[in-house]
Design a protein around this motif. Structure first.
Motif, PDB file in Angstrom:
ATOM      1  N   GLY A  14     -27.742  13.290  26.120  1.00 48.40           N
ATOM      2  CA  GLY A  14     -26.196  13.359  25.471  1.00 48.40           C
ATOM      3  C   GLY A  14     -25.348  13.459  26.554  1.00 48.40           C
ATOM      4  N   PRO A  15     -23.904  13.454  26.108  1.00 47.16           N
ATOM      5  CA  PRO A  15     -23.006  13.802  27.116  1.00 47.16           C
ATOM      6  C   PRO A  15     -23.213  15.205  27.878  1.00 47.16           C
ATOM      7  CG  PRO A  15     -22.090  12.737  25.259  1.00 47.16           C
ATOM      8  CD  PRO A  15     -23.308  12.952  25.022  1.00 47.16           C
ATOM      9  N   ALA A  16     -23.612  16.040  27.180  1.00 44.16           N
ATOM     10  CA  ALA A  16     -23.680  17.529  27.698  1.00 44.16           C
ATOM     11  C   ALA A  16     -24.641  17.489  28.784  1.00 44.16           C
ATOM     12  CB  ALA A  16     -23.939  18.507  26.563  1.00 44.16           C
ATOM     13  N   GLU A  17     -25.909  17.134  28.540  1.00 46.87           N
ATOM     14  CA  GLU A  17     -26.997  17.103  29.577  1.00 46.87           C
ATOM     15  C   GLU A  17     -26.576  15.920  30.765  1.00 46.87           C
ATOM     16  OE1 GLU A  17     -28.899  17.591  25.419  1.00 46.87           O
ATOM     17  OE2 GLU A  17     -27.571  16.125  26.361  1.00 46.87           O
ATOM     18  N   ILE A  18     -25.753  15.114  30.493  1.00 46.57           N
ATOM     19  CA  ILE A  18     -25.443  14.314  31.695  1.00 46.57           C
ATOM     20  C   ILE A  18     -24.373  14.889  32.448  1.00 46.57           C
ATOM     21  CG2 ILE A  18     -24.530  12.089  32.486  1.00 46.57           C
ATOM     22  CD1 ILE A  18     -25.614  10.888  29.711  1.00 46.57           C
ATOM     23  N   GLN A  62     -18.431  22.388  34.712  1.00 44.04           N
ATOM     24  CA  GLN A  62     -19.013  21.472  33.386  1.00 44.04           C
ATOM     25  C   GLN A  62     -18.051  21.418  32.453  1.00 44.04           C
ATOM     26  OE1 GLN A  62     -22.899  22.251  32.632  1.00 44.04           O
ATOM     27  NE2 GLN A  62     -23.077  20.832  30.574  1.00 44.04           N
ATOM     28  N   PRO A  63     -17.606  20.279  31.861  1.00 44.64           N
ATOM     29  CA  PRO A  63     -16.647  20.238  30.586  1.00 44.64           C
ATOM     30  C   PRO A  63     -17.550  21.061  29.510  1.00 44.64           C
ATOM     31  CG  PRO A  63     -17.262  17.990  31.679  1.00 44.64           C
ATOM     32  CD  PRO A  63     -18.148  18.840  32.367  1.00 44.64           C
ATOM     33  N   ASP A  64     -16.659  21.607  28.808  1.00 41.34           N
ATOM     34  CA  ASP A  64     -17.123  22.471  27.684  1.00 41.34           C
ATOM     35  C   ASP A  64     -17.369  21.539  26.568  1.00 41.34           C
ATOM     36  OD1 ASP A  64     -14.510  22.062  26.575  1.00 41.34           O
ATOM     37  OD2 ASP A  64     -14.204  24.206  26.927  1.00 41.34           O
ATOM     38  N   HIS A  65     -17.862  22.118  25.249  1.00 37.50           N
ATOM     39  CA  HIS A  65     -18.102  21.212  24.209  1.00 37.50           C
ATOM     40  C   HIS A  65     -16.942  20.592  23.551  1.00 37.50           C
ATOM     41  CE1 HIS A  65     -20.608  20.085  20.591  1.00 37.50           C
ATOM     42  NE2 HIS A  65     -19.414  20.712  19.953  1.00 37.50           N
ATOM     43  N   GLU A  66     -16.024  21.217  23.490  1.00 39.03           N
ATOM     44  CA  GLU A  66     -14.543  20.561  22.900  1.00 39.03           C
ATOM     45  C   GLU A  66     -14.157  19.801  23.828  1.00 39.03           C
ATOM     46  OE1 GLU A  66     -14.981  24.380  23.193  1.00 39.03           O
ATOM     47  OE2 GLU A  66     -15.595  24.545  21.225  1.00 39.03           O
ATOM     48  N   GLU A  67     -14.156  19.820  25.281  1.00 33.82           N
ATOM     49  CA  GLU A  67     -13.481  18.673  25.930  1.00 33.82           C
ATOM     50  C   GLU A  67     -14.614  17.594  25.826  1.00 33.82           C
ATOM     51  OE1 GLU A  67     -12.782  18.117  30.706  1.00 33.82           O
ATOM     52  OE2 GLU A  67     -13.149  19.912  30.316  1.00 33.82           O
ATOM     53  N   LEU A  68     -15.820  17.750  25.918  1.00 33.65           N
ATOM     54  CA  LEU A  68     -16.537  16.526  25.564  1.00 33.65           C
ATOM     55  C   LEU A  68     -16.290  15.806  24.234  1.00 33.65           C
ATOM     56  CD1 LEU A  68     -19.921  17.951  27.320  1.00 33.65           C
ATOM     57  CD2 LEU A  68     -18.522  16.112  28.400  1.00 33.65           C
ATOM     58  N   GLU A  69     -16.190  16.771  23.240  1.00 27.51           N
ATOM     59  CA  GLU A  69     -15.846  15.949  21.965  1.00 27.51           C
ATOM     60  C   GLU A  69     -14.545  15.342  21.950  1.00 27.51           C
ATOM     61  OE1 GLU A  69     -15.855  19.069  18.899  1.00 27.51           O
ATOM     62  OE2 GLU A  69     -17.995  19.067  18.637  1.00 27.51           O
ATOM     63  N   ARG A  70     -13.479  15.766  22.626  1.00 27.00           N
ATOM     64  CA  ARG A  70     -12.224  15.016  22.983  1.00 27.00           C
ATOM     65  C   ARG A  70     -12.460  13.627  23.564  1.00 27.00           C
ATOM     66  NH1 ARG A  70     -10.386  20.163  23.891  1.00 27.00           N
ATOM     67  NH2 ARG A  70     -10.155  20.059  26.107  1.00 27.00           N
ATOM     68  N   VAL A  79     -20.876   6.173  23.511  1.00 26.40           N
ATOM     69  CA  VAL A  79     -20.166   5.599  24.776  1.00 26.40           C
ATOM     70  C   VAL A  79     -19.819   6.445  25.714  1.00 26.40           C
ATOM     71  CG1 VAL A  79     -17.875   4.287  25.199  1.00 26.40           C
ATOM     72  CG2 VAL A  79     -18.965   3.881  22.769  1.00 26.40           C
ATOM     73  N   LEU A  80     -19.738   7.845  25.182  1.00 30.53           N
ATOM     74  CA  LEU A  80     -19.219   8.743  26.542  1.00 30.53           C
ATOM     75  C   LEU A  80     -20.646   9.080  27.325  1.00 30.53           C
ATOM     76  CD1 LEU A  80     -17.514  10.730  27.880  1.00 30.53           C
ATOM     77  CD2 LEU A  80     -18.488  12.353  26.054  1.00 30.53           C
ATOM     78  N   ALA A  81     -21.781   9.339  26.543  1.00 32.00           N
ATOM     79  CA  ALA A  81     -23.224   9.237  27.218  1.00 32.00           C
ATOM     80  C   ALA A  81     -23.299   8.195  27.996  1.00 32.00           C
ATOM     81  CB  ALA A  81     -24.124   9.365  26.287  1.00 32.00           C
ATOM     82  N   ALA A  82     -22.996   6.704  28.002  1.00 39.90           N
ATOM     83  CA  ALA A  82     -23.259   5.734  28.836  1.00 39.90           C
ATOM     84  C   ALA A  82     -22.091   5.792  29.811  1.00 39.90           C
ATOM     85  CB  ALA A  82     -22.888   4.435  27.983  1.00 39.90           C
ATOM     86  N   VAL A  83     -20.989   6.207  29.571  1.00 38.67           N
ATOM     87  CA  VAL A  83     -19.819   6.333  30.427  1.00 38.67           C
ATOM     88  C   VAL A  83     -20.266   7.289  31.706  1.00 38.67           C
ATOM     89  CG1 VAL A  83     -17.536   7.128  31.091  1.00 38.67           C
ATOM     90  CG2 VAL A  83     -17.846   5.359  29.204  1.00 38.67           C
ATOM     91  N   LEU A  84     -20.820   8.411  31.107  1.00 40.43           N
ATOM     92  CA  LEU A  84     -21.237   9.318  32.134  1.00 40.43           C
ATOM     93  C   LEU A  84     -22.543   9.176  32.756  1.00 40.43           C
ATOM     94  CD1 LEU A  84     -20.252  12.522  30.005  1.00 40.43           C
ATOM     95  CD2 LEU A  84     -19.217  11.728  31.781  1.00 40.43           C
ATOM     96  N   ALA A  85     -23.426   8.572  32.131  1.00 42.81           N
ATOM     97  CA  ALA A  85     -24.788   8.187  32.790  1.00 42.81           C
ATOM     98  C   ALA A  85     -24.180   7.187  33.917  1.00 42.81           C
ATOM     99  CB  ALA A  85     -25.594   7.408  31.889  1.00 42.81           C
TER     100      ALA A  85
END
Length: 192
Positions: free
Chosen positions: A12-16, A29-37, A47-53
């Motif tokens: 997921g986004p956090a791991e990437i 590293q972005p925090d949980h709230e930032e990743l949610e936004r 989509v965010l996971a693909a963008v970060l990957a």
């Protein structure tokens, strides 16, 4: 048995983001709230996971280019380059069909960049490259068909026709280029 031998969920986004932080791409590293936004702004966590990957992939490409350049400057030859480059396939965990899939995915990146270049910049060589890379995309699709019982086998003749059409269009675009080499392309480089 390797980690690639067992099915596992995609990170997921956090791991990437953690991987990008570990590689020094992110200062923090972005925090949980930032990743949610960020996920909400791009259309969802997947989509965010693909963008970060893809950002991680891009950073890896940049690192690979720099280190391969250093290898070449140090006198590395084709054997060393092949050894270094085969690590892409090993790290992806791809078998033969998976390698074709990986090449298809990479070619999709090339095609998208060249297509955008040819459309936005009216770059004639970009048009040639976009057509040729689209032909390669279709050819790789055909190569990934595993046999007559593969549901995609019926698509192979039409895909090969698209390969032919794109290659012919690429040749026509090449033939339309000036042969003198005195005209300039959109980036100021001499056209060929």
């Amino acid at each position: 048995m390797t980690a690639h031998d067992q099915p596992h969920p995609a990170p997921g986004p956090a791991e990437i983001a953690a991987a990008m932080t570990a590689l020094g791409i992110y200062a923090q590293q972005p925090d949980h709230e930032e990743l949610e936004r960020q996920a909400v702004s791009v259309g969802g966590e997947h989509v965010l996971a693909a963008v970060l990957a893809n950002a991680l992939y891009g950073a890896s490409i940049g690192t690979g280019m720099v280190t391969e350049g250093n290898m070449l400057e140090a006198g590395a030859g084709s054997e060393e380059m092949a050894l270094a480059r085969e690590q892409v396939f090993k790290a992806s965990g791809a078998d033969w069909t998976g390698v074709i899939g990986l090449l298809h995915w990479q070619t999709g990146h090339v095609w998208n960049a060249l297509k955008t270049m040819s459309e936005e910049d009216h770059e004639p060589l970009g048009t040639v490259g976009a057509r040729a890379s689209n032909a390669l995309l279709n050819l790789l699709s055909c190569m990934s068909v595993t046999g007559a019982d593969d549901p995609r086998a019926a698509d192979v003749p039409a895909d090969l026709e698209r390969v032919r059409a794109d290659l012919l269009a690429a040749v026509e675009a090449l033939d339309a280029l000036p042969v003198s080499g005195t005209q300039e392309s959109s980036d100021g480089a001499p056209a060929v």
